[in-house]
Write a protein that holds these residues in place. Structure first.
Motif, PDB file in Angstrom:
ATOM      1  N   UNK A  78     -14.649  23.975 -21.911  1.00  0.00           N
ATOM      2  CA  UNK A  78     -14.295  22.770 -21.160  1.00  0.00           C
ATOM      3  C   UNK A  78     -12.777  22.660 -21.129  1.00  0.00           C
ATOM      4  N   UNK A  79     -12.258  21.478 -20.750  1.00  0.00           N
ATOM      5  CA  UNK A  79     -10.822  21.386 -20.463  1.00  0.00           C
ATOM      6  C   UNK A  79      -9.956  20.725 -21.520  1.00  0.00           C
ATOM      7  N   UNK A  80     -10.545  19.934 -22.406  1.00  0.00           N
ATOM      8  CA  UNK A  80      -9.715  19.176 -23.346  1.00  0.00           C
ATOM      9  C   UNK A  80     -10.487  18.962 -24.641  1.00  0.00           C
ATOM     10  N   UNK A 114      -7.635  24.251 -22.172  1.00  0.00           N
ATOM     11  CA  UNK A 114      -8.892  24.906 -22.503  1.00  0.00           C
ATOM     12  C   UNK A 114      -9.410  24.296 -23.802  1.00  0.00           C
ATOM     13  N   UNK A 115     -10.719  24.180 -23.901  1.00  0.00           N
ATOM     14  CA  UNK A 115     -11.359  23.706 -25.127  1.00  0.00           C
ATOM     15  C   UNK A 115     -12.730  24.344 -25.185  1.00  0.00           C
ATOM     16  N   UNK A 116     -13.310  24.332 -26.387  1.00  0.00           N
ATOM     17  CA  UNK A 116     -14.586  25.013 -26.555  1.00  0.00           C
ATOM     18  C   UNK A 116     -15.482  24.262 -27.518  1.00  0.00           C
ATOM     19  N   UNK A 128      -4.641  24.533 -29.980  1.00  0.00           N
ATOM     20  CA  UNK A 128      -3.950  25.812 -30.170  1.00  0.00           C
ATOM     21  C   UNK A 128      -4.629  27.003 -29.520  1.00  0.00           C
ATOM     22  N   UNK A 129      -5.664  26.769 -28.735  1.00  0.00           N
ATOM     23  CA  UNK A 129      -6.536  27.859 -28.282  1.00  0.00           C
ATOM     24  C   UNK A 129      -5.916  28.733 -27.189  1.00  0.00           C
ATOM     25  N   UNK A 130      -5.048  28.180 -26.363  1.00  0.00           N
ATOM     26  CA  UNK A 130      -4.631  28.928 -25.173  1.00  0.00           C
ATOM     27  C   UNK A 130      -3.142  28.778 -24.864  1.00  0.00           C
TER      28      UNK A 130
END
Ligand SMILES: *Cc1c(COP(=O)(O)O)cnc(C)c1O
Length: 452
Positions: free
Chosen positions: A132-134, A305-307, A298-300
């Motif tokens: 997802x986005x956030x 981006x979020x997961x 810190x992912x991207x």
């Protein structure tokens, strides 16, 4: 490890603090006036310098000042700004295609990000990931999955917790001002229980883990009913709440209770994730294996981006097309994440985070010995904070905290504040920050605290 940023096509960005004007300078002040006319005040500003470049351990502004960055855009640019592997992958991708919607026609990088997260997150059970986005969107989706999988509705969160600014996640968030004030009514079926906050536990640090866990579990069983609870959502280190490391033993006890009662344990690692704490994930410190884990910041390297990663049987319980979103797992963001994973591994940023902690903690502890203003020093890896109090007490001192932050900013050191009581200075340097800047930044901080 790359201490400089030479991907701009121009000369490498010098890793130095450099003050050419007062902070903010004339050009930034001009831009700030435009911001104030065009953007509502609800979008705040920590330090009103307008950025033109950033990389390694510095942020350069429109007046040519180069500031030492102890914030990483709130724990986002852990690999540094415009990190070479991120720039290279994103640049290639932007020329190939920028969007198809993964739910319409998929692409490989999304799958590779999910495979990587399934492999890297704690636990060797079978996992699934979706993007997802956030951070807020990740937490909301974790709650959706937990509710769907358990058929239960209640969600338990903790004092000092922060989970985002959407309707559900601001409800999950503890602090009223500025996150919730006037934005109600809030989402139903959210319950808050105590967090094991060692510095402020009424009967002392040594009793904190056991008493806090007992109180939390008692509230869940007596006030909600354990069989009504879909999920417990917790940050393994409370971020916005003031970098509160729950007393050791608290998280394992809560996890054990969840396991015994069929409650989904959701770790919100949005701020703590990706090497920040000196482990890839903060849960690893006490061997916590969450059922679902939310990651973002810190992912991207700064691309949105979020997961959500979690147990296959929970994730697979949701019907086809019950999850998703237009932009989730955008191809540029996925390429950036792959560049981040590669950088963390190749440049041993877990080791770098530990090194940063080993430089910062002793100096801050020595400072606490000298200054009565510093009540507590805490954190792990490159997620470190100090709590400021009225000398001789534990009474929070948000005024002194703001004054120290202002002095640091004026000297070209970007620091962030945090905490339920607004009295925490938090430090989140990029993990690629060179040692000389780290030391220089600490010197500025020590001077600011001594002067206040
Ligand atoms: C920042 C943060 C969020 C929200 O992330 P956004 O990307 O701002 O929506 C959620 N949880 C934690 C722990 C955070 O630090």
């Amino acid at each position: 490890m790359s201490g400089t940023n030479d991907t701009h096509g121009g000369p490498a960005l010098p890793q130095e603090r450099r003050l050419r004007t007062e902070i903010p300078g004339p050009r930034s002040r001009e831009l700030l006036a435009r911001k104030q006319a065009a953007v509502p005040p609800g979008i705040g500003t920590t330090l009103p310098v307008f950025v033109t470049r950033a990389g390694g351990g510095v942020v350069v502004d429109a007046d040519g000042n180069s500031l030492i960055d102890f914030g990483s855009g709130i724990a986002v640019t852990s690999v540094g700004n415009a990190a070479p592997r991120v720039v290279e992958r994103v640049t290639r991708q932007v020329a190939d295609f920028t969007h198809t919607c993964f739910m319409v026609t998929p692409y490989e990088s999304y799958v590779e990000v999910c495979e990587t997260l399934n492999r890297l997150t704690p636990g060797d059970h079978e996992k699934r990931t979706f993007l997802v986005n956030s951070g807020a969107e990740a937490v909301e989706n974790a709650v959706k999955v937990a509710r769907h999988a358990t058929g239960r509705q209640a969600v338990v969160v903790f004092d000092h917790g922060y989970h985002g600014r959407t309707l559900l996640t601001m409800t999950l968030t503890a602090k009223n001002m500025p996150y919730k004030d006037g934005f109600g009514p809030f989402a139903p079926e959210v319950y808050r229980v105590p967090l094991a906050y060692p510095f402020r536990w009424p009967t002392g640090r040594e009793n904190c883990a056991e008493e806090a866990a007992a109180q939390a579990i008692d509230m869940i069983t007596k006030q909600i009913g354990a069989e009504k609870v879909a999920a417990v959502v917790i940050e393994p280190i409370a971020g916005e709440g003031g970098f509160i490391e729950p007393a050791r033993g608290f998280l394992p006890r809560v996890l054990e209770f969840c396991r015994a009662n069929g409650i989904v344990f959701v770790a919100d690692e949005v701020q703590t994730g990706f090497a920040r704490t000196g482990d890839l994930f903060a849960c690893e410190d006490e061997g916590i294996v969450p059922d679902l884990i939310c990651t973002a910041k810190g992912i991207a390297g700064g691309l949105p981006l979020a997961a959500v990663t979690g147990r296959a049987e929970l994730m697979d319980s949701v019907h086809v097309s019950g999850l998703g979103g237009t932009f989730g797992g955008n191809p540029l963001a996925c390429e950036a994440a792959l560049g981040v994973f590669e950088t963390i591994e190749r440049d041993d940023l877990v080791g770098r985070a530990r090194h940063i902690g080993s430089v910062m903690l002793p100096r801050l502890r020595a400072l606490a010995e000298r200054s009565e203003l510093v009540g507590d020093v805490r954190g792990r890896g490159a997620m470190i904070a100090i709590e400021l109090v009225r000398p001789g007490t534990k009474e929070p001192d948000p005024v002194a905290t703001a004054a120290v932050a202002r002095r640091c900013h004026a000297e070209g050191l970007l620091v962030l504040t945090a905490g339920t009581y607004g009295n925490v200075l938090r430090f989140l340097p990029p993990l690629v920050m060179p040692d000389h800047l780290l030391e220089e930044g600490l010197g500025i901080l020590e001077k600011a605290i001594t002067e206040v």
